[in-house]
Scaffold this active site. Structure first.
Site, PDB file in Angstrom:
ATOM      1  CB  THR A  81      -0.903   0.045   1.229  1.00 44.41           C
ATOM      2  OG1 THR A  81      -1.586  -0.962   1.076  1.00 44.41           O
ATOM      3  CG2 THR A  81      -1.422   1.256   1.522  1.00 44.41           C
ATOM      4  NE  ARG A 130     -10.089  -5.769   3.672  1.00 44.00           N
ATOM      5  CZ  ARG A 130      -8.922  -4.935   3.869  1.00 44.00           C
ATOM      6  NH1 ARG A 130      -8.694  -4.286   2.723  1.00 44.00           N
ATOM      7  NH2 ARG A 130      -8.160  -5.060   4.944  1.00 44.00           N
ATOM      8  CB  VAL A 131     -14.439  -1.302   2.908  1.00 37.19           C
ATOM      9  CG1 VAL A 131     -13.922   0.030   2.855  1.00 37.19           C
ATOM     10  CG2 VAL A 131     -15.621  -1.323   1.646  1.00 37.19           C
ATOM     11  N   GLY A 132     -11.000  -1.755   3.496  1.00 38.68           N
ATOM     12  CA  GLY A 132     -10.230  -2.010   4.614  1.00 38.68           C
ATOM     13  C   GLY A 132     -10.019  -0.552   5.286  1.00 38.68           C
ATOM     14  CG  ASP A 133      -6.402   0.328   6.967  1.00 37.46           C
ATOM     15  OD1 ASP A 133      -6.275  -0.608   5.745  1.00 37.46           O
ATOM     16  OD2 ASP A 133      -5.210   0.751   7.613  1.00 37.46           O
ATOM     17  CB  THR A 184       0.688   0.443   5.421  1.00 34.39           C
ATOM     18  OG1 THR A 184       0.976  -0.797   4.502  1.00 34.39           O
ATOM     19  CG2 THR A 184       2.298   0.781   6.314  1.00 34.39           C
ATOM     20  N   GLY A 185      -0.661  -2.050   6.562  1.00 29.32           N
ATOM     21  CA  GLY A 185      -0.441  -3.390   6.923  1.00 29.32           C
ATOM     22  C   GLY A 185      -1.975  -3.973   7.173  1.00 29.32           C
ATOM     23  N   GLY A 189      -5.618  -3.989   7.606  1.00 28.58           N
ATOM     24  CA  GLY A 189      -6.367  -3.135   7.849  1.00 28.58           C
ATOM     25  C   GLY A 189      -7.217  -3.376   8.801  1.00 28.58           C
TER      26      GLY A 189
HETATM   27  N1  ASP Z   1      -4.027  -1.475   5.134  1.00 28.92           N
HETATM   28  C1  ASP Z   1      -4.319  -2.127   3.702  1.00 28.92           C
HETATM   29  C2  ASP Z   1      -5.473  -2.736   3.717  1.00 28.92           C
HETATM   30  O1  ASP Z   1      -5.924  -3.719   4.795  1.00 28.92           O
HETATM   31  C3  ASP Z   1      -3.403  -2.983   3.408  1.00 28.92           C
HETATM   32  C4  ASP Z   1      -1.870  -2.753   3.454  1.00 28.92           C
HETATM   33  O2  ASP Z   1      -1.648  -1.729   3.957  1.00 28.92           O
HETATM   34  O3  ASP Z   1      -1.013  -3.235   2.887  1.00 28.92           O
HETATM   35  O4  ASP Z   1      -6.543  -2.463   2.942  1.00 28.92           O
END
Ligand code: ASP
Length: 279
Positions: free
Chosen positions: A150, A178-181, A200-201, A203
């Site tokens: 990301t 799916r909706v992430g952070d 990032t990570g 989510g």
């Molecule tokens: N945080 C992002 C998500 O979960 C993914 C990422 O940061 O690699 O959508």
């Protein structure tokens, strides 16, 4: 001189073999951000993220990972501290630069988050150019699977304005819908008068913790950016057994970066110097 910090994602994949390419891309993003910084912190953050969206090294825009059913669904957002203005999009399948779409949502001002077909319709109505979804998914299929981070940027400009921009394809193999952070204000991004943060990570972990809002709250309590970033990642681990990283800038223009994921690429530049993950 502004402070601009960028990241190219955090996770378990060992990306050190591609370090030179990743560093060069992050440098290009910093350069584009600084070139745009005369227009303000938001221009700088968006310009930096656009460069990374266009680079297939990263899990955003052109390089986004695939969902469980082989599609691409992009999330992106922007926020500025002044007036807590924000805009986000989720589940975008047909724009290569969803950060521009998120910015248009913010500037329009009626809503803070648009998803799917409605986001696409809005983008077209705003004069942004869609692309064939098959082109995005095709680009994703060509990735070698060892990449995919990301991307995000936080900036404090010369006038003290603070902004954040973020863009992602989400987690590889995610369920469609799916909706992430990265699309959720306070979770994957936040900016307020005390500073700006971008996560990032995994989510879902940042959503549970409302992680970026929490990081900015720590700044408002008097921590500097590095201390707040460190504390946030401690809390991520302690509270939700989370995995990820965060970049932060405080109102004094100090940058901070922390992560508990094995790998995170990042770089920042300030009046006082610069640093990057591979130094
Ligand atoms: N945080 C992002 C998500 O979960 C993914 C990422 O940061 O690699 O959508």
């Amino acid at each position: 001189m502004p402070t601009l910090a960028v990241h190219g994602g955090a996770g378990r994949l060992d990306r050190r073999a591609r370090r030179a390419e990743i560093d060069a891309a992050l440098e290009r993003a910093l350069g584009a951000g600084f070139d745009a910084a005369g227009g303000g912190a938001l221009d700088a953050a968006v310009a930096a993220v656009r460069v990374l969206e266009d680079d297939p090294l990263f899990n955003a825009g052109t390089g986004a990972v695939l969902t469980a059913t082989g599609g691409v669904e992009l999330d992106a957002a922007v926020m500025v501290a002044a007036g807590l203005r924000t805009g986000a999009v989720a589940g975008v399948i047909d724009f290569a630069n969803p950060v521009e779409l998120a910015r248009a949502v913010m500037e329009d001002g009626r809503h803070v988050l648009l998803s799917g077909a409605g986001a696409s319709r809005f983008g077209i109505d705003c004069g942004l150019a869609p692309i064939d979804p098959a082109r995005l998914a095709g680009a994703a299929r060509r990735q070698d699977g060892s990449l995919g981070g990301t991307v995000g940027a936080v900036c404090r400009d010369d006038r003290g304005a603070l902004a954040v921009a973020v863009s992602t394809g989400g987690t590889a193999g995610k369920l469609p819908g799916r909706v992430g952070d990265s699309a959720l204000c306070g979770a994957g991004f936040y900016a307020d008068l005390a500073g700006a943060a971008c996560a990032t990570g995994h989510g879902e972990d940042f959503v549970r913790l409302v992680g970026c809002r929490r990081a900015v709250e720590l700044l408002a309590g008097g921590m500097d950016a590095q201390t707040a970033a460190d504390r946030l990642i401690e809390e991520l681990e302690a509270r939700v057994n989370g995995l990820g990283g965060i970049i932060v800038v405080d109102s004094a223009g100090r940058p901070g970066v922390a992560h508990n994921a094995p790998y995170m690429s990042w770089a920042w530049r300030t009046a006082g110097g610069s640093a990057r993950w591979s130094d």
